[in-house]
Motif scaffolding. Structure first.
Motif, PDB file in Angstrom:
ATOM      1  N   LYS A 187      43.132  39.664  11.174  1.00 22.18           N
ATOM      2  CA  LYS A 187      42.365  38.533  11.696  1.00 22.18           C
ATOM      3  C   LYS A 187      41.905  38.905  13.092  1.00 22.18           C
ATOM      4  O   LYS A 187      42.684  39.485  13.870  1.00 22.18           O
ATOM      5  N   ASP A 188      40.672  38.585  13.387  1.00 20.94           N
ATOM      6  CA  ASP A 188      40.116  38.852  14.721  1.00 20.94           C
ATOM      7  C   ASP A 188      40.294  40.308  15.143  1.00 20.94           C
ATOM      8  O   ASP A 188      40.577  40.596  16.307  1.00 20.94           O
ATOM      9  N   GLY A 189      40.189  41.227  14.187  1.00 23.36           N
ATOM     10  CA  GLY A 189      40.248  42.644  14.488  1.00 23.36           C
ATOM     11  C   GLY A 189      41.640  43.208  14.708  1.00 23.36           C
ATOM     12  O   GLY A 189      41.795  44.362  15.094  1.00 23.36           O
ATOM     13  N   ARG A 190      42.677  42.425  14.442  1.00 26.85           N
ATOM     14  CA  ARG A 190      44.036  42.950  14.621  1.00 26.85           C
ATOM     15  C   ARG A 190      44.885  42.688  13.378  1.00 26.85           C
ATOM     16  O   ARG A 190      44.644  41.736  12.633  1.00 26.85           O
ATOM     17  N   ILE A 191      45.866  43.545  13.160  1.00 24.91           N
ATOM     18  CA  ILE A 191      46.754  43.415  12.011  1.00 24.91           C
ATOM     19  C   ILE A 191      47.749  42.288  12.291  1.00 24.91           C
ATOM     20  O   ILE A 191      48.429  42.298  13.317  1.00 24.91           O
ATOM     21  N   VAL A 192      47.821  41.327  11.367  1.00 25.08           N
ATOM     22  CA  VAL A 192      48.732  40.197  11.526  1.00 25.08           C
ATOM     23  C   VAL A 192      49.899  40.243  10.543  1.00 25.08           C
ATOM     24  O   VAL A 192      50.894  39.548  10.736  1.00 25.08           O
ATOM     25  N   ASP A 193      49.779  41.066   9.514  1.00 33.89           N
ATOM     26  CA  ASP A 193      50.877  41.192   8.549  1.00 33.89           C
ATOM     27  C   ASP A 193      50.628  42.411   7.688  1.00 33.89           C
ATOM     28  O   ASP A 193      49.547  42.996   7.709  1.00 33.89           O
ATOM     29  N   ARG A 194      51.650  42.790   6.924  1.00 35.75           N
ATOM     30  CA  ARG A 194      51.567  43.974   6.069  1.00 35.75           C
ATOM     31  C   ARG A 194      52.495  43.780   4.885  1.00 35.75           C
ATOM     32  O   ARG A 194      53.518  43.133   4.987  1.00 35.75           O
ATOM     33  N   PHE A 195      52.118  44.364   3.766  1.00 36.98           N
ATOM     34  CA  PHE A 195      52.901  44.289   2.536  1.00 36.98           C
ATOM     35  C   PHE A 195      52.850  45.664   1.884  1.00 36.98           C
ATOM     36  O   PHE A 195      51.770  46.234   1.728  1.00 36.98           O
ATOM     37  N   VAL A 196      54.010  46.208   1.516  1.00 38.76           N
ATOM     38  CA  VAL A 196      54.068  47.533   0.911  1.00 38.76           C
ATOM     39  C   VAL A 196      54.717  47.407  -0.468  1.00 38.76           C
ATOM     40  O   VAL A 196      55.759  46.774  -0.607  1.00 38.76           O
ATOM     41  N   GLY A 197      54.069  48.007  -1.462  1.00 32.95           N
ATOM     42  CA  GLY A 197      54.657  48.062  -2.789  1.00 32.95           C
ATOM     43  C   GLY A 197      53.888  47.279  -3.828  1.00 32.95           C
ATOM     44  O   GLY A 197      52.963  46.546  -3.524  1.00 32.95           O
ATOM     45  N   ALA A 198      54.323  47.450  -5.079  1.00 33.38           N
ATOM     46  CA  ALA A 198      53.627  46.825  -6.199  1.00 33.38           C
ATOM     47  C   ALA A 198      54.495  45.838  -6.959  1.00 33.38           C
ATOM     48  O   ALA A 198      53.997  45.115  -7.786  1.00 33.38           O
ATOM     49  N   ALA A 199      55.762  45.793  -6.675  1.00 30.37           N
ATOM     50  CA  ALA A 199      56.676  45.000  -7.485  1.00 30.37           C
ATOM     51  C   ALA A 199      56.554  43.496  -7.263  1.00 30.37           C
ATOM     52  O   ALA A 199      56.931  42.720  -8.125  1.00 30.37           O
ATOM     53  N   LYS A 200      56.014  43.079  -6.116  1.00 32.06           N
ATOM     54  CA  LYS A 200      56.001  41.655  -5.784  1.00 32.06           C
ATOM     55  C   LYS A 200      54.577  41.125  -5.628  1.00 32.06           C
ATOM     56  O   LYS A 200      54.155  40.747  -4.543  1.00 32.06           O
ATOM     57  N   LYS A 201      53.843  41.083  -6.724  1.00 34.21           N
ATOM     58  CA  LYS A 201      52.458  40.639  -6.621  1.00 34.21           C
ATOM     59  C   LYS A 201      52.353  39.176  -6.208  1.00 34.21           C
ATOM     60  O   LYS A 201      51.389  38.773  -5.573  1.00 34.21           O
ATOM     61  N   PRO A 213      44.061  45.401 -10.365  1.00 30.77           N
ATOM     62  CA  PRO A 213      43.591  44.155 -10.980  1.00 30.77           C
ATOM     63  C   PRO A 213      44.121  42.909 -10.264  1.00 30.77           C
ATOM     64  O   PRO A 213      43.470  41.872 -10.261  1.00 30.77           O
ATOM     65  N   VAL A 214      45.280  43.020  -9.651  1.00 34.54           N
ATOM     66  CA  VAL A 214      45.846  41.899  -8.896  1.00 34.54           C
ATOM     67  C   VAL A 214      44.940  41.591  -7.704  1.00 34.54           C
ATOM     68  O   VAL A 214      44.618  40.430  -7.430  1.00 34.54           O
ATOM     69  N   LEU A 215      44.517  42.635  -6.999  1.00 39.96           N
ATOM     70  CA  LEU A 215      43.618  42.455  -5.859  1.00 39.96           C
ATOM     71  C   LEU A 215      42.276  41.879  -6.326  1.00 39.96           C
ATOM     72  O   LEU A 215      41.717  40.996  -5.661  1.00 39.96           O
TER      73      LEU A 215
END
Length: 120
Positions: free
Chosen positions: A88-102, A47-49
């Protein structure tokens, strides 16, 4: 545009490849949520997404079930769920893992969705 304001489920490689081609064409940020049906944290973040997709209509939001699209999971280096990658532009610029920090997920979306225009 199809998918604007909603999360698009990528259940096959054809849909995935189509969406990956749309991001660079439209110069939009793509946020991909990797989930698993048995993951309680993933169920918490869904639901956050959805909320973020409604708020950031200038961003493409995708959902990938790790059990349905294993080649994508491997290509993106996902080894736990939920994982969110920012592209962005077909490449990964960042990543986030987990559910605790919406809140952090929202901040990263805001940061990467901002288009910086260089002044000549």
């Amino acid at each position: 545009m199809a998918g604007e304001g909603q999360v698009i489920a990528c259940r096959d490689l054809r849909t995935w490849h189509h969406q990956m081609s749309e991001g660079p064409k439209s110069n939009k940020l793509i946020v991909v949520g990797f989930t698993a049906s048995c993951c309680e944290s993933c169920k918490f973040m869904a639901p956050v997404l959805d909320e973020l997709a409604k708020k950031f209509t200038n961003v493409i939001f995708l959902m990938v079930d790790v059990d349905e699209l294993k080649p994508v999971v491997v290509d993106c280096g996902v080894d736990s769920t939920p994982t969110f990658i920012f592209m962005k532009d077909g490449r990964i610029v960042d990543r986030f893992v987990g559910a605790a920090k919406k809140v952090e997920l929202q901040k990263l979306t805001e940061t990467h969705a901002t288009v910086v225009v260089a002044v000549a």
